[in-house]
Design an enzyme around this catalytic site. Structure first.
Site, PDB file in Angstrom:
ATOM      1  N   HIS A 108     -31.043  16.264  33.900  1.00 22.27           N
ATOM      2  CA  HIS A 108     -31.504  17.604  34.254  1.00 22.27           C
ATOM      3  C   HIS A 108     -30.403  18.471  34.843  1.00 22.27           C
ATOM      4  CE1 HIS A 108     -34.717  14.564  34.802  1.00 22.27           C
ATOM      5  NE2 HIS A 108     -35.368  15.387  34.009  1.00 22.27           N
ATOM      6  N   CYS A 146     -34.947  12.529  22.599  1.00 26.78           N
ATOM      7  CA  CYS A 146     -34.000  13.486  22.047  1.00 26.78           C
ATOM      8  C   CYS A 146     -32.586  12.974  22.315  1.00 26.78           C
ATOM      9  CB  CYS A 146     -34.190  14.855  22.694  1.00 26.78           C
ATOM     10  SG  CYS A 146     -33.885  14.843  24.493  1.00 26.78           S
ATOM     11  N   GLU A 194     -34.162  20.646  36.794  1.00 26.55           N
ATOM     12  CA  GLU A 194     -33.276  21.433  35.926  1.00 26.55           C
ATOM     13  C   GLU A 194     -33.119  22.849  36.463  1.00 26.55           C
ATOM     14  OE1 GLU A 194     -33.075  23.470  31.529  1.00 26.55           O
ATOM     15  OE2 GLU A 194     -34.226  21.603  31.698  1.00 26.55           O
ATOM     16  N   SER A 212     -42.984  15.035  33.494  1.00 27.60           N
ATOM     17  CA  SER A 212     -42.164  15.475  32.367  1.00 27.60           C
ATOM     18  C   SER A 212     -42.589  16.869  31.926  1.00 27.60           C
ATOM     19  CB  SER A 212     -42.299  14.499  31.195  1.00 27.60           C
ATOM     20  OG  SER A 212     -41.763  15.048  30.006  1.00 27.60           O
TER      21      SER A 212
END
Length: 311
Positions: free
Chosen positions: A74, A12, A126, A226
């Site tokens: 993150h 991304c 995150e 992930s």
């Protein structure tokens, strides 16, 4: 056996930017470059960056004085930023801008003294970074919930001044159920004007649903740590299709494909396309045909690099 490729898949814009920041820093300043936490959750990517001279650490206490440090995609807590400032470290911030958006939402709630609920997975970097944006000095509090059972047990001080945010890489379906539970229990709760789950997570989950419906088995290329890759595997399984999370072709097991006519491949947002191609070659070696690319949502988003690295 026919191979079908999900579209979109893989990197991304936030991951592209984070990897570019580390590579550009190595180009401009030379090795070593310190990176707090894995810049993205992919073993292949991290190993390639290590080979170039990136040193990955869990905490800033492992970083010497007078060096360059990069914060991972993150994001980090305010306490980590303050420590870096106090030590005079030169920082390049690879936090995904869509994570930064959530950080800004949390900071606003904190400044207003409004309590906040974060929907996310405990222990994920995150989540730790987002929780760390909230300062309880203004009288509020932040709470972490993962599922509906957590919502059932949640008690807040003032349900009339309550908001929620989410981790960016969650299952859209699971998150919708948690939000419904929050709204049922706390009718006055407010959320972000635009969904916190990022465009890439949404697009890849939509694509894997389509893939799972057309295939006997789905392979998700991504590392075990992930979050978004794990959600893709879970989503394929919920569609009734066998699914496996693999780092690369070395993880393929021939027994998986004994009765398969159609094999689907997708990749998490932190997995490079080269690994997908390697997996395709591994499948061809056991009799699969050339891959067919499915139709999907086009992505043309990109994020700019820090000025010092735009060379």
């Amino acid at each position: 056996m026919e191979i079908k490729l999900a579209n979109p898949r893989g990197f991304c814009a936030g991951v592209d930017r984070a990897i570019d920041i580390v590579n550009r820093a190595l180009d401009v300043f030379g090795a070593p470059i310190y990176v707090r936490h894995e810049v993205v959750h992919n073993k292949f990517v991290v190993e390639r960056l290590k080979e170039r001279g990136a040193i990955f650490v869990d905490e800033l206490e492992a970083v010497p004085d007078d060096v360059i440090v990069i914060f991972s995609a993150h994001g980090v807590s305010q306490a980590v930023r303050q420590e870096a400032d106090r030590r005079g470290l030169k920082v390049f911030d690879a936090t995904c801008p869509l994570v930064t958006k959530v950080h800004m939402e949390v900071a606003k709630y904190s400044n207003d003294g409004c309590e906040c609920v974060l929907i996310g997975h405990e222990g994920h970097p995150e989540v730790e970074g987002t929780m760390g944006q909230y300062d309880t000095a203004n009288g509020g509090a932040i709470y972490l919930v993962e599922d509906e059972s957590d919502v059932e047990q949640l008690e807040v001080r003032d349900p009339t001044r309550l908001s929620y945010v989410t981790q960016t890489t969650l299952s859209m379906d699971d998150t919708a159920r948690v939000i419904d539970s929050l709204r049922a229990k706390f009718p006055h709760i407010t959320g972000p004007r635009k969904d916190d789950i990022c465009y890439a997570t949404q697009n890849r989950q939509d694509a894997v649903k389509q893939l799972a419906l057309e295939c006997d088995l789905v392979l998700v290329v991504g590392s075990p740590n992930s979050s978004n890759s794990n959600r893709l595997r879970e989503l394929a399984e919920r569609c009734g299709t066998a699914a496996y999370l693999i780092d690369g072709p070395e993880d393929l097991d021939k027994s998986w494909f004994a009765n398969c006519k159609n094999i689907g491949i997708t990749a998490g947002a932190s997995a490079p396309e080269v690994l997908v191609r390697d997996v395709i070659e591994g499948l061809k070696a056991i009799g699969a045909s050339a891959p067919v690319e499915l139709q999907g949502q086009e992505e043309n988003i990109s994020f700019s690099l820090p000025k010092e690295l735009r060379v």
